[in-house]
Design a protein around this motif. Structure first.
Motif, PDB file in Angstrom:
ATOM      1  N   GLY A  74       0.838  -1.426  -0.394  1.00 45.92           N
ATOM      2  CA  GLY A  74      -0.101  -0.019   0.199  1.00 45.92           C
ATOM      3  C   GLY A  74       0.436   1.276  -0.160  1.00 45.92           C
ATOM      4  N   ALA A  75       1.870   1.269   0.324  1.00 48.29           N
ATOM      5  CA  ALA A  75       2.893   2.299   0.208  1.00 48.29           C
ATOM      6  C   ALA A  75       3.615   2.898   0.435  1.00 48.29           C
ATOM      7  CB  ALA A  75       3.000   2.748   2.288  1.00 48.29           C
ATOM      8  N   VAL A  76       4.093   1.787  -1.224  1.00 48.12           N
ATOM      9  CA  VAL A  76       4.834   1.909  -1.614  1.00 48.12           C
ATOM     10  C   VAL A  76       5.107   2.749  -2.622  1.00 48.12           C
ATOM     11  CG1 VAL A  76       5.774   0.738  -3.735  1.00 48.12           C
ATOM     12  CG2 VAL A  76       5.428  -0.554  -1.722  1.00 48.12           C
ATOM     13  N   PRO A  77       3.861   3.728  -3.491  1.00 41.58           N
ATOM     14  CA  PRO A  77       3.971   5.017  -4.612  1.00 41.58           C
ATOM     15  C   PRO A  77       4.005   5.879  -3.196  1.00 41.58           C
ATOM     16  CG  PRO A  77       1.610   3.462  -4.919  1.00 41.58           C
ATOM     17  CD  PRO A  77       2.545   3.180  -3.627  1.00 41.58           C
ATOM     18  N   LEU A  78       4.108   6.039  -1.889  1.00 42.39           N
ATOM     19  CA  LEU A  78       4.644   6.936  -1.447  1.00 42.39           C
ATOM     20  C   LEU A  78       5.747   6.550  -0.964  1.00 42.39           C
ATOM     21  CD1 LEU A  78       2.959   9.580   0.419  1.00 42.39           C
ATOM     22  CD2 LEU A  78       2.585   7.739   2.422  1.00 42.39           C
ATOM     23  N   ILE A  79       6.196   5.919  -0.761  1.00 39.68           N
ATOM     24  CA  ILE A  79       7.356   6.240  -0.647  1.00 39.68           C
ATOM     25  C   ILE A  79       8.387   6.717  -1.485  1.00 39.68           C
ATOM     26  CG2 ILE A  79       8.268   3.349  -0.573  1.00 39.68           C
ATOM     27  CD1 ILE A  79       9.491   3.752   2.431  1.00 39.68           C
ATOM     28  N   VAL A  80       8.374   5.589  -2.853  1.00 38.17           N
ATOM     29  CA  VAL A  80       8.818   6.580  -3.822  1.00 38.17           C
ATOM     30  C   VAL A  80       8.816   7.587  -4.584  1.00 38.17           C
ATOM     31  CG1 VAL A  80       8.975   5.974  -6.347  1.00 38.17           C
ATOM     32  CG2 VAL A  80       8.566   3.806  -5.402  1.00 38.17           C
ATOM     33  N   ALA A  81       7.382   8.696  -4.031  1.00 38.41           N
ATOM     34  CA  ALA A  81       7.487   9.849  -3.880  1.00 38.41           C
ATOM     35  C   ALA A  81       8.198  10.482  -2.826  1.00 38.41           C
ATOM     36  CB  ALA A  81       6.196  10.108  -3.643  1.00 38.41           C
ATOM     37  N   LEU A  82       8.406  10.340  -1.927  1.00 42.76           N
ATOM     38  CA  LEU A  82       9.136  10.977  -0.798  1.00 42.76           C
ATOM     39  C   LEU A  82      10.915  10.734  -0.769  1.00 42.76           C
ATOM     40  CD1 LEU A  82       7.178   9.933   2.045  1.00 42.76           C
ATOM     41  CD2 LEU A  82       7.153  12.179   1.618  1.00 42.76           C
ATOM     42  N   SER A  83      10.656   9.649  -1.405  1.00 42.00           N
ATOM     43  CA  SER A  83      12.377   9.132  -1.827  1.00 42.00           C
ATOM     44  C   SER A  83      12.979  10.488  -3.288  1.00 42.00           C
ATOM     45  CB  SER A  83      12.464   7.561  -2.549  1.00 42.00           C
ATOM     46  OG  SER A  83      13.840   7.458  -2.553  1.00 42.00           O
ATOM     47  N   LEU A  84      12.079  10.728  -3.882  1.00 44.71           N
ATOM     48  CA  LEU A  84      12.411  11.805  -4.224  1.00 44.71           C
ATOM     49  C   LEU A  84      12.490  13.004  -4.270  1.00 44.71           C
ATOM     50  CD1 LEU A  84      10.242  10.107  -7.643  1.00 44.71           C
ATOM     51  CD2 LEU A  84      13.105  10.022  -7.889  1.00 44.71           C
ATOM     52  N   LEU A  85      11.354  12.913  -2.954  1.00 45.95           N
ATOM     53  CA  LEU A  85      11.686  14.382  -2.503  1.00 45.95           C
ATOM     54  C   LEU A  85      12.809  14.864  -1.335  1.00 45.95           C
ATOM     55  CD1 LEU A  85       7.346  14.915  -2.123  1.00 45.95           C
ATOM     56  CD2 LEU A  85       8.717  16.289  -3.366  1.00 45.95           C
ATOM     57  N   THR A  86      12.882  13.689  -1.127  1.00 41.66           N
ATOM     58  CA  THR A  86      13.943  13.965   0.138  1.00 41.66           C
ATOM     59  C   THR A  86      15.590  13.579  -0.254  1.00 41.66           C
ATOM     60  OG1 THR A  86      13.520  11.670   0.541  1.00 41.66           O
ATOM     61  CG2 THR A  86      12.335  12.709   1.322  1.00 41.66           C
ATOM     62  N   ARG A  87      15.409  12.773  -1.732  1.00 38.21           N
ATOM     63  CA  ARG A  87      16.764  12.420  -1.959  1.00 38.21           C
ATOM     64  C   ARG A  87      16.845  11.288  -1.206  1.00 38.21           C
ATOM     65  NH1 ARG A  87      14.720  13.562  -5.988  1.00 38.21           N
ATOM     66  NH2 ARG A  87      15.400  15.635  -6.978  1.00 38.21           N
ATOM     67  N   LYS A  88      16.220  11.048  -0.627  1.00 42.33           N
ATOM     68  CA  LYS A  88      16.723   9.120   1.019  1.00 42.33           C
ATOM     69  C   LYS A  88      16.317   8.205  -0.411  1.00 42.33           C
ATOM     70  CE  LYS A  88      18.061  12.346   4.159  1.00 42.33           C
ATOM     71  NZ  LYS A  88      19.758  12.195   4.348  1.00 42.33           N
ATOM     72  N   PRO A  89      17.777   6.897   0.592  1.00 38.85           N
ATOM     73  CA  PRO A  89      17.217   5.251  -0.400  1.00 38.85           C
ATOM     74  C   PRO A  89      15.655   5.145  -0.158  1.00 38.85           C
ATOM     75  CG  PRO A  89      19.221   5.517   1.003  1.00 38.85           C
ATOM     76  CD  PRO A  89      18.814   7.159   1.358  1.00 38.85           C
ATOM     77  N   MET A  90      15.237   3.522   0.004  1.00 40.74           N
ATOM     78  CA  MET A  90      13.900   3.377   0.365  1.00 40.74           C
ATOM     79  C   MET A  90      14.128   1.749   0.422  1.00 40.74           C
ATOM     80  SD  MET A  90      11.281   3.443  -2.866  1.00 40.74           S
ATOM     81  CE  MET A  90      12.626   4.301  -4.504  1.00 40.74           C
ATOM     82  N   LEU A  91      13.665   1.615   1.800  1.00 42.09           N
ATOM     83  CA  LEU A  91      13.793   0.176   1.432  1.00 42.09           C
ATOM     84  C   LEU A  91      12.555  -0.407   1.905  1.00 42.09           C
ATOM     85  CD1 LEU A  91      15.954  -1.908   2.917  1.00 42.09           C
ATOM     86  CD2 LEU A  91      15.608  -1.442   4.743  1.00 42.09           C
ATOM     87  N   ILE A  92      12.242  -1.854   1.066  1.00 38.68           N
ATOM     88  CA  ILE A  92      10.632  -1.965   1.064  1.00 38.68           C
ATOM     89  C   ILE A  92      10.296  -3.806   1.285  1.00 38.68           C
ATOM     90  CG2 ILE A  92       8.802  -2.760   0.024  1.00 38.68           C
ATOM     91  CD1 ILE A  92       9.500  -0.591  -2.033  1.00 38.68           C
ATOM     92  N   LEU A  93      10.049  -4.052   3.023  1.00 39.59           N
ATOM     93  CA  LEU A  93       9.588  -5.483   3.386  1.00 39.59           C
ATOM     94  C   LEU A  93       8.393  -5.998   2.561  1.00 39.59           C
ATOM     95  CD1 LEU A  93      10.159  -7.672   5.384  1.00 39.59           C
ATOM     96  CD2 LEU A  93       8.219  -6.248   6.072  1.00 39.59           C
ATOM     97  N   ARG A  94       8.964  -7.058   1.901  1.00 41.12           N
ATOM     98  CA  ARG A  94       8.570  -8.097   1.083  1.00 41.12           C
ATOM     99  C   ARG A  94       7.262  -8.644   1.490  1.00 41.12           C
ATOM    100  NH1 ARG A  94      13.147  -9.247  -2.345  1.00 41.12           N
ATOM    101  NH2 ARG A  94      13.011  -8.422  -4.628  1.00 41.12           N
ATOM    102  N   GLU A  95       6.056  -9.012   1.277  1.00 43.13           N
ATOM    103  CA  GLU A  95       5.275 -10.038   2.036  1.00 43.13           C
ATOM    104  C   GLU A  95       5.655 -11.415   1.993  1.00 43.13           C
ATOM    105  OE1 GLU A  95       1.896  -9.561   3.105  1.00 43.13           O
ATOM    106  OE2 GLU A  95       1.981  -7.150   2.891  1.00 43.13           O
TER     107      GLU A  95
END
Length: 198
Positions: A74-95
């Protein structure tokens, strides 16, 4: 119209009130309403942009941290957008662990987690179980989790459960901000949820 007003309209459009039977939530609870933020996070780029910018301006712009993290999906699109805004990397936990390629439960810079300050992102929080799953893995890898940011706090124990684990919950909106009062909730629960279970 400012960012907060536009985001409020976007989020409000995602509230679905039950008519005949209650919704089952990922926490296992049942509820007479559901907040389907995937409708806008996946399907409305303008709303996604507004919500991401509001989170950035409100909570991340002056925050010192190293990595953003979330659980799929659910939060994947949001974390991608926030990564672009902050220029910080992201970590996604799979199901579930990936069984091919490099495998594993995490997507992202796992090797950089040790010693990093990680902020967890989620769309909607009920009990905080999803955030706590991510926090547990980040902490096992040597990262620090002190804050989590959600679009909506359903006000059903999430804040308290996270506080017990040393995590501060920040949210754009609480359930009560969205016109779902305690009174309506009690009435709807007893009318719809209890009756649908009988």
């Amino acid at each position: 119209m400012n960012l907060r007003d536009i985001a409020y309209r976007c989020v409000s459009s995602c509230i679905i009130k039950a008519e005949k039977r209650c919704f089952k939530l990922s926490s296992g609870k049942v509820s007479p309403y559901y907040i389907d933020l995937r409708k806008i996070l996946f399907g409305d780029p303008e709303c996604l942009d507004v919500i991401a910018r509001l989170i950035y301006e409100t909570y991340l712009k002056n925050e010192k941290f190293d990595i953003l993290a979330c659980k799929a999906l659910g939060a994947v699109p949001l974390i991608v957008a926030l990564s672009l805004l902050t220029r910080k990397p992201m970590l996604i936990l799979r199901e579930r662990p990936k069984e091919h390629g490099l495998g594993g439960m995490l997507v992202g810079p796992v090797e950089n987690v040790r010693g990093s300050d990680v902020i967890i992102i989620d769309d909607v929080c009920t009990t905080g179980s999803t955030i706590l799953q991510v926090a547990k893995i980040v902490r096992e890898l040597g990262g620090r989790v002190r804050k989590a940011i959600v679009v909506v706090d359903r006000e059903e124990g999430c804040r308290e459960n996270l506080e017990k684990e040393g995590i501060e919950l920040l949210c754009l909106y609480k359930r009560s901000d969205l016109g779902i009062s305690d009174e309506w909730l009690r009435e709807a629960y007893s009318k719809i949820c209890i009756e649908s279970l009988e």
